[in-house]
Design a protein around this motif. Structure first.
Motif, PDB file in Angstrom:
ATOM      1  N   SER A  61       0.863  -1.180   0.000  1.00  0.00           N
ATOM      2  CA  SER A  61       0.000   0.000   0.000  1.00  0.00           C
ATOM      3  C   SER A  61       0.899   1.229   0.000  1.00  0.00           C
ATOM      4  CB  SER A  61      -0.887   0.008   1.245  1.00  0.00           C
ATOM      5  OG  SER A  61      -0.115   0.344   2.386  1.00  0.00           O
ATOM      6  N   PRO A  62       0.375   2.369  -0.404  1.00  0.00           N
ATOM      7  CA  PRO A  62       1.196   3.591  -0.395  1.00  0.00           C
ATOM      8  C   PRO A  62       1.770   3.921   0.978  1.00  0.00           C
ATOM      9  CG  PRO A  62      -0.705   3.897  -1.784  1.00  0.00           C
ATOM     10  CD  PRO A  62      -0.915   2.581  -1.070  1.00  0.00           C
ATOM     11  N   LEU A  68       8.822   2.107   3.702  1.00  0.00           N
ATOM     12  CA  LEU A  68       9.997   1.516   3.070  1.00  0.00           C
ATOM     13  C   LEU A  68      10.925   2.605   2.533  1.00  0.00           C
ATOM     14  CD1 LEU A  68      11.236  -1.214   2.373  1.00  0.00           C
ATOM     15  CD2 LEU A  68       9.939  -1.176   0.233  1.00  0.00           C
ATOM     16  N   LYS A  69      10.341   3.569   1.858  1.00  0.00           N
ATOM     17  CA  LYS A  69      11.129   4.648   1.259  1.00  0.00           C
ATOM     18  C   LYS A  69      11.921   5.407   2.319  1.00  0.00           C
ATOM     19  CE  LYS A  69      10.646   8.955  -1.285  1.00  0.00           C
ATOM     20  NZ  LYS A  69       9.686   9.907  -1.855  1.00  0.00           N
ATOM     21  N   HIS A  70      11.318   5.623   3.481  1.00  0.00           N
ATOM     22  CA  HIS A  70      11.977   6.393   4.546  1.00  0.00           C
ATOM     23  C   HIS A  70      12.777   5.506   5.504  1.00  0.00           C
ATOM     24  CE1 HIS A  70      10.416  10.497   3.887  1.00  0.00           C
ATOM     25  NE2 HIS A  70       9.430   9.852   3.271  1.00  0.00           N
ATOM     26  N   SER A  71      12.875   4.226   5.203  1.00  0.00           N
ATOM     27  CA  SER A  71      13.556   3.288   6.114  1.00  0.00           C
ATOM     28  C   SER A  71      13.030   3.475   7.537  1.00  0.00           C
ATOM     29  CB  SER A  71      15.073   3.488   6.087  1.00  0.00           C
ATOM     30  OG  SER A  71      15.567   3.269   4.791  1.00  0.00           O
ATOM     31  N   ALA A  72      11.720   3.477   7.661  1.00  0.00           N
ATOM     32  CA  ALA A  72      11.083   3.812   8.935  1.00  0.00           C
ATOM     33  C   ALA A  72      11.013   2.607   9.879  1.00  0.00           C
ATOM     34  CB  ALA A  72       9.689   4.387   8.663  1.00  0.00           C
ATOM     35  N   PHE A  73      12.050   1.843   9.925  1.00  0.00           N
ATOM     36  CA  PHE A  73      12.123   0.680  10.819  1.00  0.00           C
ATOM     37  C   PHE A  73      13.558   0.176  10.843  1.00  0.00           C
ATOM     38  CE2 PHE A  73      10.441  -0.449   6.668  1.00  0.00           C
ATOM     39  CZ  PHE A  73      11.462  -1.229   6.167  1.00  0.00           C
ATOM     40  N   GLN A  74      13.862  -0.588  11.891  1.00  0.00           N
ATOM     41  CA  GLN A  74      15.125  -1.333  11.923  1.00  0.00           C
ATOM     42  C   GLN A  74      14.779  -2.812  12.080  1.00  0.00           C
ATOM     43  OE1 GLN A  74      18.388   0.224  14.277  1.00  0.00           O
ATOM     44  NE2 GLN A  74      17.609   2.306  14.025  1.00  0.00           N
ATOM     45  N   THR A 116      11.367   9.314  14.271  1.00  0.00           N
ATOM     46  CA  THR A 116      11.403  10.465  13.359  1.00  0.00           C
ATOM     47  C   THR A 116      11.129  10.028  11.927  1.00  0.00           C
ATOM     48  OG1 THR A 116      12.985  11.591  14.786  1.00  0.00           O
ATOM     49  CG2 THR A 116      12.838  12.365  12.518  1.00  0.00           C
ATOM     50  N   ARG A 117      11.723   8.923  11.518  1.00  0.00           N
ATOM     51  CA  ARG A 117      11.500   8.446  10.149  1.00  0.00           C
ATOM     52  C   ARG A 117      10.068   7.911   9.975  1.00  0.00           C
ATOM     53  NH1 ARG A 117      16.443   6.436  11.455  1.00  0.00           N
ATOM     54  NH2 ARG A 117      15.741   4.279  11.497  1.00  0.00           N
ATOM     55  N   ILE A 118       9.510   7.362  11.039  1.00  0.00           N
ATOM     56  CA  ILE A 118       8.118   6.904  10.990  1.00  0.00           C
ATOM     57  C   ILE A 118       7.185   8.089  10.742  1.00  0.00           C
ATOM     58  CG2 ILE A 118       6.233   6.014  12.441  1.00  0.00           C
ATOM     59  CD1 ILE A 118       8.424   4.123  13.697  1.00  0.00           C
ATOM     60  N   VAL A 119       7.401   9.158  11.474  1.00  0.00           N
ATOM     61  CA  VAL A 119       6.563  10.355  11.295  1.00  0.00           C
ATOM     62  C   VAL A 119       6.774  10.934   9.898  1.00  0.00           C
ATOM     63  CG1 VAL A 119       6.115  12.703  12.121  1.00  0.00           C
ATOM     64  CG2 VAL A 119       6.448  10.827  13.765  1.00  0.00           C
ATOM     65  N   ASP A 120       8.021  10.942   9.430  1.00  0.00           N
ATOM     66  CA  ASP A 120       8.294  11.415   8.059  1.00  0.00           C
ATOM     67  C   ASP A 120       7.510  10.600   7.033  1.00  0.00           C
ATOM     68  OD1 ASP A 120      10.097  13.259   9.083  1.00  0.00           O
ATOM     69  OD2 ASP A 120      11.873  12.086   8.543  1.00  0.00           O
ATOM     70  N   ALA A 121       7.495   9.301   7.219  1.00  0.00           N
ATOM     71  CA  ALA A 121       6.798   8.420   6.271  1.00  0.00           C
ATOM     72  C   ALA A 121       5.296   8.683   6.285  1.00  0.00           C
ATOM     73  CB  ALA A 121       7.086   6.957   6.615  1.00  0.00           C
ATOM     74  N   ILE A 122       4.744   8.819   7.471  1.00  0.00           N
ATOM     75  CA  ILE A 122       3.298   9.073   7.565  1.00  0.00           C
ATOM     76  C   ILE A 122       2.966  10.418   6.931  1.00  0.00           C
ATOM     77  CG2 ILE A 122       1.369   9.435   9.158  1.00  0.00           C
ATOM     78  CD1 ILE A 122       2.955   7.583  11.141  1.00  0.00           C
ATOM     79  N   GLN A 123       3.814  11.397   7.190  1.00  0.00           N
ATOM     80  CA  GLN A 123       3.574  12.727   6.635  1.00  0.00           C
ATOM     81  C   GLN A 123       3.626  12.680   5.113  1.00  0.00           C
ATOM     82  OE1 GLN A 123       6.192  15.743   8.275  1.00  0.00           O
ATOM     83  NE2 GLN A 123       4.518  17.210   8.214  1.00  0.00           N
ATOM     84  N   GLU A 124       4.578  11.936   4.567  1.00  0.00           N
ATOM     85  CA  GLU A 124       4.653  11.860   3.108  1.00  0.00           C
ATOM     86  C   GLU A 124       3.434  11.139   2.536  1.00  0.00           C
ATOM     87  OE1 GLU A 124       8.284  10.840   0.925  1.00  0.00           O
ATOM     88  OE2 GLU A 124       7.034   9.364  -0.113  1.00  0.00           O
ATOM     89  N   ALA A 125       3.039  10.054   3.186  1.00  0.00           N
ATOM     90  CA  ALA A 125       1.861   9.331   2.701  1.00  0.00           C
ATOM     91  C   ALA A 125       0.637  10.231   2.735  1.00  0.00           C
ATOM     92  CB  ALA A 125       1.636   8.077   3.547  1.00  0.00           C
ATOM     93  N   ALA A 126       0.526  11.016   3.787  1.00  0.00           N
ATOM     94  CA  ALA A 126      -0.620  11.922   3.904  1.00  0.00           C
ATOM     95  C   ALA A 126      -0.555  13.019   2.850  1.00  0.00           C
ATOM     96  CB  ALA A 126      -0.655  12.531   5.300  1.00  0.00           C
ATOM     97  N   ALA A 127       0.611  13.586   2.664  1.00  0.00           N
ATOM     98  CA  ALA A 127       0.762  14.686   1.708  1.00  0.00           C
ATOM     99  C   ALA A 127       0.428  14.252   0.293  1.00  0.00           C
ATOM    100  CB  ALA A 127       2.172  15.238   1.763  1.00  0.00           C
TER     101      ALA A 127
END
Ligand code: FES
Ligand code: FES
Length: 134
Positions: A61-62, A68-74, A116-127
């Motif tokens: 899903s987007p 994945l794009k933001h490497s929002a996990f380890q 921080t990367r998790i929030v970045d990813a959510i923000q990008e998905a929302a935007a």
């Protein structure tokens, strides 16, 4: 004979078992729910979506794609719960502010420090109106 087996959905994770970490988050009737403290009888006749319900076979899903794009996990253990909680937010608020995302996600814990990367990813998905999903 062994015990009856479930459908083999392994995405949802068990963490604290006390509604404290969010690893077990699923969506019930479009709301984020901590499955570790939710009796099965409480979801009878209701729509339950797990991480397996996002995206399609062979296609993320987007929202997953943004993680994945933001490497929002380890280690990835918190990731299904993070994504499902974020998905619940985006179902309700298509374009949340960063502050709204931070507030909504504050009780989902990541031991690997990926917040921080998790929030970045959510923000990008929302935007990008990239919520995708079930
Ligand atoms: S396992 Fe931690 S909130 Fe459910
Ligand atoms: S990526 Fe390891 S707990 Fe979040």
């Amino acid at each position: 004979m062994g015990a009856a087996r479930g459908p083999g959905l392994t995405g949802t994770k068990f963490g604290c078992g006390e509604a404290l970490c969010g690893a077990c988050t699923v969506i019930v009737n479009r709301q984020a729910v901590r499955s570790c403290v939710t009796p099965v009888k409480d979801v009878a006749e209701k729509s339950v979506t797990t991480i397996e319900g996002l995206g399609q076979a062979g296609k993320l899903s987007p929202l997953q794609d943004a993680f994945l794009k933001h490497s929002a996990f380890q280690c990835g253990y918190c990731t299904p719960g993070m994504i499902m909680n974020a998905y619940a937010l985006l179902l309700r608020t298509a374009r949340p502010t960063r502050e709204q995302i931070l507030k909504h996600m504050e009780d989902n814990l990541c031991r690997c420090g990926s917040q921080t990367r998790i929030v970045d990813a959510i923000q990008e998905a929302a935007a990008g109106a990239r919520t995708g999903g079930a």
